[in-house]
Design an enzyme around this catalytic site. Structure first.
Site, mmCIF file in Angstrom:
data_model
loop_
_atom_site.group_PDB
_atom_site.id
_atom_site.type_symbol
_atom_site.label_atom_id
_atom_site.label_comp_id
_atom_site.label_asym_id
_atom_site.label_seq_id
_atom_site.Cartn_x
_atom_site.Cartn_y
_atom_site.Cartn_z
ATOM 1 N N LYS A 1 -1.326 6.657 -23.511
ATOM 2 C CA LYS A 1 -0.952 6.907 -24.909
ATOM 3 C C LYS A 1 0.550 6.665 -25.074
ATOM 4 O O LYS A 1 0.986 5.539 -25.282
ATOM 5 C CB LYS A 1 -1.312 8.352 -25.302
ATOM 6 C CG LYS A 1 -2.801 8.573 -25.556
ATOM 7 C CD LYS A 1 -3.587 8.771 -24.303
ATOM 8 C CE LYS A 1 -4.974 9.321 -24.557
ATOM 9 N NZ LYS A 1 -5.769 9.376 -23.324
ATOM 10 N N TYR B 1 0.840 -1.208 0.000
ATOM 11 C CA TYR B 1 0.000 0.000 0.000
ATOM 12 C C TYR B 1 0.868 1.248 0.000
ATOM 13 O O TYR B 1 0.582 2.219 -0.679
ATOM 14 C CB TYR B 1 -0.912 -0.018 1.226
ATOM 15 C CG TYR B 1 -2.002 1.036 1.165
ATOM 16 C CD1 TYR B 1 -3.266 0.712 0.665
ATOM 17 C CD2 TYR B 1 -1.770 2.343 1.587
ATOM 18 C CE1 TYR B 1 -4.267 1.670 0.585
ATOM 19 C CE2 TYR B 1 -2.770 3.296 1.504
ATOM 20 C CZ TYR B 1 -4.013 2.963 1.014
ATOM 21 O OH TYR B 1 -4.989 3.910 0.943
ATOM 22 N N ARG C 1 -15.322 13.647 -33.502
ATOM 23 C CA ARG C 1 -14.666 14.764 -32.817
ATOM 24 C C ARG C 1 -15.160 16.027 -33.514
ATOM 25 O O ARG C 1 -14.505 16.609 -34.361
ATOM 26 C CB ARG C 1 -13.137 14.673 -32.911
ATOM 27 C CG ARG C 1 -12.541 13.504 -32.150
ATOM 28 C CD ARG C 1 -12.293 13.674 -30.675
ATOM 29 N NE ARG C 1 -13.388 13.478 -29.767
ATOM 30 C CZ ARG C 1 -13.233 13.138 -28.485
ATOM 31 N NH1 ARG C 1 -12.028 12.902 -27.980
ATOM 32 N NH2 ARG C 1 -14.261 13.038 -27.681
ATOM 33 N N PHE D 1 -20.712 13.061 -25.649
ATOM 34 C CA PHE D 1 -20.330 12.143 -26.728
ATOM 35 C C PHE D 1 -20.168 10.706 -26.253
ATOM 36 O O PHE D 1 -20.331 9.769 -27.022
ATOM 37 C CB PHE D 1 -19.029 12.613 -27.400
ATOM 38 C CG PHE D 1 -17.882 12.772 -26.444
ATOM 39 C CD1 PHE D 1 -17.708 13.952 -25.740
ATOM 40 C CD2 PHE D 1 -16.990 11.728 -26.234
ATOM 41 C CE1 PHE D 1 -16.655 14.086 -24.841
ATOM 42 C CE2 PHE D 1 -15.935 11.861 -25.351
ATOM 43 C CZ PHE D 1 -15.772 13.040 -24.640
ATOM 44 N N ASP E 1 0.004 19.512 -21.136
ATOM 45 C CA ASP E 1 -0.644 18.226 -21.245
ATOM 46 C C ASP E 1 0.294 17.405 -22.123
ATOM 47 O O ASP E 1 0.261 17.511 -23.348
ATOM 48 C CB ASP E 1 -2.032 18.371 -21.870
ATOM 49 C CG ASP E 1 -2.722 17.016 -22.028
ATOM 50 O OD1 ASP E 1 -2.023 15.986 -21.960
ATOM 51 O OD2 ASP E 1 -3.943 16.998 -22.231
ATOM 52 N N PHE F 1 -9.302 20.260 -24.862
ATOM 53 C CA PHE F 1 -9.562 18.820 -24.904
ATOM 54 C C PHE F 1 -10.728 18.579 -23.951
ATOM 55 O O PHE F 1 -10.854 19.250 -22.924
ATOM 56 C CB PHE F 1 -8.342 17.971 -24.528
ATOM 57 C CG PHE F 1 -8.694 16.506 -24.634
ATOM 58 C CD1 PHE F 1 -8.891 15.943 -25.878
ATOM 59 C CD2 PHE F 1 -8.910 15.736 -23.505
ATOM 60 C CE1 PHE F 1 -9.307 14.607 -25.998
ATOM 61 C CE2 PHE F 1 -9.318 14.404 -23.624
ATOM 62 C CZ PHE F 1 -9.510 13.846 -24.870
ATOM 63 N N THR F 2 -11.560 17.592 -24.309
ATOM 64 C CA THR F 2 -12.830 17.382 -23.598
ATOM 65 C C THR F 2 -12.679 17.316 -22.073
ATOM 66 O O THR F 2 -13.250 18.144 -21.353
ATOM 67 C CB THR F 2 -13.503 16.097 -24.115
ATOM 68 O OG1 THR F 2 -12.562 15.016 -24.011
ATOM 69 C CG2 THR F 2 -13.920 16.248 -25.575
HETATM 70 N N1 F0G Z 1 -5.364 14.927 -22.564
HETATM 71 C C1 F0G Z 1 -5.401 14.500 -23.830
HETATM 72 C C2 F0G Z 1 -4.724 15.285 -24.915
HETATM 73 C C3 F0G Z 1 -6.075 13.317 -24.142
HETATM 74 O O1 F0G Z 1 -6.108 12.899 -25.396
HETATM 75 C C4 F0G Z 1 -6.711 12.593 -23.092
HETATM 76 C C5 F0G Z 1 -7.447 11.384 -23.379
HETATM 77 C C6 F0G Z 1 -6.645 13.091 -21.796
HETATM 78 C C7 F0G Z 1 -5.955 14.255 -21.569
HETATM 79 C C8 F0G Z 1 -7.320 12.397 -20.646
HETATM 80 O O2 F0G Z 1 -6.650 11.257 -20.315
HETATM 81 O O3 F0G Z 1 -8.243 9.394 -20.850
HETATM 82 O O4 F0G Z 1 -6.235 9.017 -19.435
HETATM 83 O O5 F0G Z 1 -8.141 10.302 -18.566
HETATM 84 N N2 F0G Z 1 -7.764 11.049 -24.537
HETATM 85 C C9 F0G Z 1 -8.433 9.828 -24.936
HETATM 86 C C10 F0G Z 1 -8.621 9.854 -26.408
HETATM 87 C C11 F0G Z 1 -9.681 9.533 -24.180
HETATM 88 O O6 F0G Z 1 -9.255 8.912 -26.911
HETATM 89 O O7 F0G Z 1 -8.138 10.764 -27.086
HETATM 90 P P1 F0G Z 1 -7.364 9.921 -19.761
#
Ligand code: F0G
Length: 474
Positions: free
Chosen positions: A267, A81, A391, A458, A224, A133-134
């Site tokens: 990624k 832990y 997108r 989405f 990011d 970004f979303t």
């Molecule tokens: N920042 C970027 C540029 C991303 O593409 C993503 C996730 C995140 C932050 C958030 O990270 O998913 O680990 O919580 N992108 C995925 C995509 C979901 O399909 O582009 P996460």
């Protein structure tokens, strides 16, 4: 070989720098099965079952193939832990490759975004960034901030071939800082690469300029750094003076201009789960650990298993190998080149993690309110079992103040290529299907909502076609 690769931007594909040791069978489906699966999924590719998908280009996030070294490392997972050896190996990898002293693991990228936003953003603050970004914008808004887009105009034009379309527009950034007042700008959010623009890179020259502008106003930079290895590849390929430098060196320089970064390790780091927040600022680090124990877990695991951190530690070193990243980006570009040759409208230049179909031009008979990218993604699945992601207007959501749909200039279907997963034959199937659909494009109807969730709609929204169409029939 080395010389052949250098500077040859239009070079066709390269053979994979790995061979296959373990395979995952794919299920072939009939058109009738796919038409039914799409109907049941409410014309939202997120709602398909993966057993019904032949080639899954929904995302490159967590869908990567780990190496034998990563699989072996799982066994070393120290599941204590606190004080886990796996944490210290992961921490050391981040410190070495990203050059940041303080590291906080999170379950994935948005965990890090949540923690950072809650610590640094206050009600009424402005967070300038190179395109939204979303999840990033959602966390900035949840913390009381307002995102302001400061990316260069070229990024919003799918046909502009600027080599660094992710660059920050310095005039827009300065205006955002001056208008808000520097004390109301907790940090500038710089993404490497820019996902929503099509995986477009930021140049080192631009990063240096952003750093000096931020220094002038005493404003922090949080990157990011989710696809920062791909960004480093584009710098090596395109930015004069960087041809002879290693990806490792360029990567480290990129991050040197940041006060800290959030990372979705799903990624770049070629793993299935994980993320982290890294910073040079001890105060932010201490505050992050306090929130971490509430939302993610103890600072020595942050929502990850010990074995996840082991795989991550190995992946962080593999991701900066020159031959690996070169093949990764050129595989993506190879798909783009095949579509371009057939006249299919895509975002140019092709970015780092996927090929983005330009749904506005592909389906020029549809209005953006008819959600062309969502419709195109649905049609592509029915045609060949290829799953992409919308997108565009759906992902962009509604303006919280007016309730109107945001109308992003880019209305795209993303065909995201997982790392080390698909072969060139799979890429051929994808290209053939997109080209075939392009021939049938006038048959593709728009969609309308039958269910619309309030946040990040989405992911779970459901739709129906505006009229019956052969592209959705068995
Ligand atoms: N920042 C970027 C540029 C991303 O593409 C993503 C996730 C995140 C932050 C958030 O990270 O998913 O680990 O919580 N992108 C995925 C995509 C979901 O399909 O582009 P996460």
């Amino acid at each position: 070989m080395e010389n052949l690769w250098k500077g040859d931007q239009r070079m066709a594909r390269l053979a994979e720098p790995y061979k296959i040791k373990s395979v995952e069978p794919l299920r072939m489906t009939t058109r009738a099965e796919r038409a039914e699966a799409m109907r049941q999924a409410g014309y939202n590719t997120f709602l398909l079952r993966s057993k019904d998908v032949y080639i899954d280009l929904l995302t490159d996030s967590g869908t990567n193939a780990m190496s034998q070294a990563q699989w072996s490392a799982l066994m070393l997972g120290d599941e204590a832990y606190s004080g886990s050896e796996s944490f210290f190996r992961f921490e050391a990898a981040v410190q070495e490759v990203y050059g940041m002293p303080y590291v906080v693991p999170t379950h994935q990228g948005r965990g890090a975004e949540h923690i950072l936003s809650q610590i640094l953003i206050h009600q009424g603050d402005v967070v300038p960034g190179n395109m939204y970004f979303t999840t990033t914008r959602e966390h900035q808004e949840l913390a009381g901030g307002r995102f302001v887009d400061v990316i260069i105009d070229e990024a919003h034009d799918s046909q502009n071939v600027h080599p660094f379309k992710g660059n920050v527009d310095l005039a827009k950034l300065e205006q955002a800082i001056v208008e808000a007042g520097p004390e109301h700008v907790p940090y500038v959010s710089v993404a490497l690469t820019v996902n929503m623009a099509g995986g477009q890179p930021v140049s080192l020259e631009n990063l240096r300029a952003v750093r000096s502008l931020c220094d002038k106003y005493g404003v922090k930079i949080y990157m990011d750094a989710t696809r920062a290895v791909e960004n480093a590849f584009f710098v090596q390929e395109r930015e004069p003076g960087n041809e002879g430098r290693s990806i490792r060196e360029i990567f480290l320089e990129q991050l040197s201009y940041a006060d800290g970064c959030t990372v979705s390790a799903k990624k770049d780091a070629i793993v299935n789960i994980g993320g982290f927040l890294a910073t040079r600022d001890e105060e932010t680090f201490e505050a992050a650990k306090e929130l971490l124990v509430v939302f993610e877990g103890f600072p020595h695991y942050g929502g990850l298993a010990g074995r996840d951190m082991e795989a991550l530690a190995v992946g962080i070193h593999e991701m900066i190998e020159d031959s690996y990243i070169r093949h990764r980006v050129l595989q993506v570009r190879g798909l783009g080149d095949r579509l371009l040759a057939a006249g299919v409208p895509i975002v140019q230049p092709v970015g780092g993690h996927g090929v983005f179909l330009d749904a506005k031009r592909f389906l020029s008979h549809l209005d953006q309110e008819q959600m062309p990218a969502q419709a195109l993604a649905a049609a592509l699945y029915v045609d060949a079992g290829v799953r992409g992601m919308e997108r565009g207007v759906v992902s962009s959501g509604r303006d919280h103040a007016t309730g109107e749909n945001h109308h992003p200039k880019l209305e795209l279907v993303r065909l995201t290529i997982p790392r080390r997963v698909y072969t060139e034959s799979h890429m051929d199937v994808v290209a053939d299907s997109v080209v075939h659909l392009y021939g049938q494009r006038s048959e593709i109807p728009g969609l309308q909502f039958v269910f619309e969730p309030k946040r990040l709609r989405f992911f779970t929204a459901r739709f129906e076609p505006l009229r019956p169409s052969p592209v959705f029939e068995a």
